[in-house]
Design an enzyme around this catalytic site. Structure first.
Site, mmCIF file in Angstrom:
data_model
loop_
_atom_site.group_PDB
_atom_site.id
_atom_site.type_symbol
_atom_site.label_atom_id
_atom_site.label_comp_id
_atom_site.label_asym_id
_atom_site.label_seq_id
_atom_site.Cartn_x
_atom_site.Cartn_y
_atom_site.Cartn_z
ATOM 1 N N HIS A 54 0.883 -1.180 0.000
ATOM 2 C CA HIS A 54 0.000 0.000 0.000
ATOM 3 C C HIS A 54 0.916 1.224 0.000
ATOM 4 O O HIS A 54 1.681 1.422 0.949
ATOM 5 C CB HIS A 54 -0.925 -0.018 1.218
ATOM 6 C CG HIS A 54 -1.881 -1.184 1.185
ATOM 7 N ND1 HIS A 54 -2.110 -2.002 2.269
ATOM 8 C CD2 HIS A 54 -2.639 -1.668 0.163
ATOM 9 C CE1 HIS A 54 -2.993 -2.941 1.912
ATOM 10 N NE2 HIS A 54 -3.315 -2.761 0.640
ATOM 11 N N ARG A 96 -2.900 4.443 -1.794
ATOM 12 C CA ARG A 96 -2.985 3.020 -1.428
ATOM 13 C C ARG A 96 -2.759 2.132 -2.645
ATOM 14 O O ARG A 96 -2.041 1.145 -2.586
ATOM 15 C CB ARG A 96 -4.352 2.727 -0.798
ATOM 16 C CG ARG A 96 -4.511 1.300 -0.287
ATOM 17 C CD ARG A 96 -5.837 1.155 0.458
ATOM 18 N NE ARG A 96 -6.110 -0.212 0.857
ATOM 19 C CZ ARG A 96 -5.732 -0.758 2.026
ATOM 20 N NH1 ARG A 96 -5.037 -0.047 2.901
ATOM 21 N NH2 ARG A 96 -6.041 -1.989 2.333
ATOM 22 N N ARG A 201 1.577 -11.507 0.231
ATOM 23 C CA ARG A 201 2.537 -12.423 0.858
ATOM 24 C C ARG A 201 2.159 -13.893 0.691
ATOM 25 O O ARG A 201 2.971 -14.775 0.939
ATOM 26 C CB ARG A 201 2.664 -12.082 2.352
ATOM 27 C CG ARG A 201 1.342 -12.158 3.111
ATOM 28 C CD ARG A 201 1.435 -11.617 4.517
ATOM 29 N NE ARG A 201 0.136 -11.588 5.184
ATOM 30 C CZ ARG A 201 -0.680 -10.549 5.205
ATOM 31 N NH1 ARG A 201 -0.355 -9.430 4.589
ATOM 32 N NH2 ARG A 201 -1.832 -10.606 5.859
ATOM 33 N N GLU A 211 1.940 -5.390 10.748
ATOM 34 C CA GLU A 211 1.039 -4.232 10.705
ATOM 35 C C GLU A 211 1.347 -3.413 11.955
ATOM 36 O O GLU A 211 1.207 -3.932 13.065
ATOM 37 C CB GLU A 211 -0.389 -4.781 10.748
ATOM 38 C CG GLU A 211 -1.496 -3.820 10.556
ATOM 39 C CD GLU A 211 -1.785 -3.531 9.076
ATOM 40 O OE1 GLU A 211 -1.682 -2.345 8.730
ATOM 41 O OE2 GLU A 211 -2.102 -4.457 8.311
ATOM 42 N N TYR A 321 -10.319 1.445 5.334
ATOM 43 C CA TYR A 321 -11.425 0.485 5.302
ATOM 44 C C TYR A 321 -12.798 1.141 5.165
ATOM 45 O O TYR A 321 -13.810 0.433 5.136
ATOM 46 C CB TYR A 321 -11.383 -0.429 6.535
ATOM 47 C CG TYR A 321 -10.217 -1.422 6.516
ATOM 48 C CD1 TYR A 321 -9.386 -1.536 5.401
ATOM 49 C CD2 TYR A 321 -9.961 -2.249 7.600
ATOM 50 C CE1 TYR A 321 -8.329 -2.432 5.382
ATOM 51 C CE2 TYR A 321 -8.904 -3.157 7.581
ATOM 52 C CZ TYR A 321 -8.090 -3.238 6.465
ATOM 53 O OH TYR A 321 -7.050 -4.131 6.450
HETATM 54 ZN ZN LIG Z 1 -1.603 -1.991 4.241
#
Ligand SMILES: [Zn+2]
Length: 346
Positions: A54, A96, A201, A211, A321
């Site tokens: 991102h 993103r 991944r 994260e 999100y």
């Molecule tokens: Zn991300």
């Protein structure tokens, strides 16, 4: 709702019983010496560290760009460790993605599409990445991929696990958690029949999502940078010790398993009609009980948590999100056990 809750508890209990049985089998064999004391796994050879999946999550972009110039910090004897920017066009624009989310397109359907300029940029890029580091589900794929992400949510250090029965990764996450303590490091398990998504991944034998937050999009924070850097250091140290023949005894870790994604309340036009309640804001990983406030509308109406289960919210108010219609995800807490592991070379 009650039924669902009980079903889930039963499912978790089954998973835990399965893990405990594995654990006790290993302990019994250790006790009676009926077989080798650890589960032998192939040594790790090829590792990739992905940044910029991102393009506006800058910690991974910054670290990977640095390691491409000077990789001394990620070098480990006998290991190939390749830093790589996965979505360079999104990084350049600090967005993103260009056409669609790169971290959702690594399913076999996209990866096998005939290459064409008409395909979304990220699907074409996914095929290139699969060619370089995969092919997904093949013997030639990279052993481990670390994919570096930031979240705007207050999630601290988070490791994302895709498979609850992966002894090697449970052992690795246990090592990272222990090494980072007293700094908390949480494990988010995304194993789910339809909520699991096709991550970048996932082309590797052992996929690891990292994260770290909270950090706004397009921003670099020194504390977040330091935490992500330490997570990678401990992960590489674990692999180094494993390859050198260290045996890791059976272990257990606490994980938060995804149950459900919750959307914002919306009006008839589909626009967001209420925001995350202040009592829930920044409370990722903390218990949220039925009746606790979740959303508040402009006229002060409070919307509480329904159902009769205590849940653990994650990705609370994550900026990326809103478009995915996810205000937060509900998780349930459980313990995963791993057998003792060691490398086959020793
Ligand atoms: Zn991300």
């Amino acid at each position: 709702m009650k039924c669902l809750c009980m079903l889930r508890q039963r499912e978790n209990q089954r998973l835990q019983e399965f893990c405990l049985k594995q654990y006790s089998d290993v302990n019994q064999t250790r006790l009676f010496g009926k077989m080798a004391s650890c589960v032998a796994e192939e040594p790790i050879k090829k590792i990739a560290i992905f940044g910029g999946t991102h393009g506006n999550e800058l910690t991974g972009v910054f670290l990977v760009t640095h390691w491409l110039k000077n990789g001394a910090e990620i070098h480990r004897e006998g290991l190939e460790v390749k830093p790589f920017i996965t979505n360079p066009r999104a990084v350049e624009k600090c967005t993103r993605y260009i056409d669609c989310d790169l971290n959702r397109v690594f399913n076999l359907e996209n990866l096998s599409k005939e290459m064409s300029e008409d395909l979304p940029y990220e699907v074409r890029r996914a095929q290139e990445i699969n060619h370089l580091f995969g092919p997904k589900n093949s013997d030639n794929c990279y052993d481990v991929v670390f994919d570096l992400h930031n979240t705007t949510s207050n999630m601290g250090c988070t490791l994302i696990l895709e498979d609850s029965r992966n002894d090697f990764l449970i052992q690795m996450f246990h090592y990272i958690k222990t090494s980072l303590a007293p700094l908390p490091c949480y494990v988010y398990l995304i194993e789910h029949p339809f909520l699991k998504y096709a991550t970048t991944r996932s082309i590797a034998k052992y996929p690891v999502g990292i994260e770290v937050g909270p950090q706004p999009q397009g921003v670099l924070r020194a504390d977040i940078l330091d935490q992500m850097r330490r997570m990678i250091k401990h992960a590489l140290d674990f692999i180094h010790h494993f390859n050198k023949g260290k045996e890791f005894p059976p272990c257990a870790i606490e994980v938060y398993k995804i149950m459900e994604k919750v959307d914002y309340p919306r009006n008839e036009n589909g626009d967001v009609a209420a925001v995350i309640h202040p009592h829930l804001q920044d409370q990722d990983w903390k218990p949220l009980h039925p009746g606790d406030p979740v959303f508040v509308s402009l006229d002060g109406k409070v919307i509480p948590l329904d159902g009769d289960c205590t849940v653990y919210p994650v990705f609370v108010n994550e900026a990326a999100y809103y478009e995915k219609k996810e205000a937060f995800a509900k998780t349930t807490k459980l313990t995963l056990n791993a057998k003792s592991i060691c490398s086959t070379l020793h």
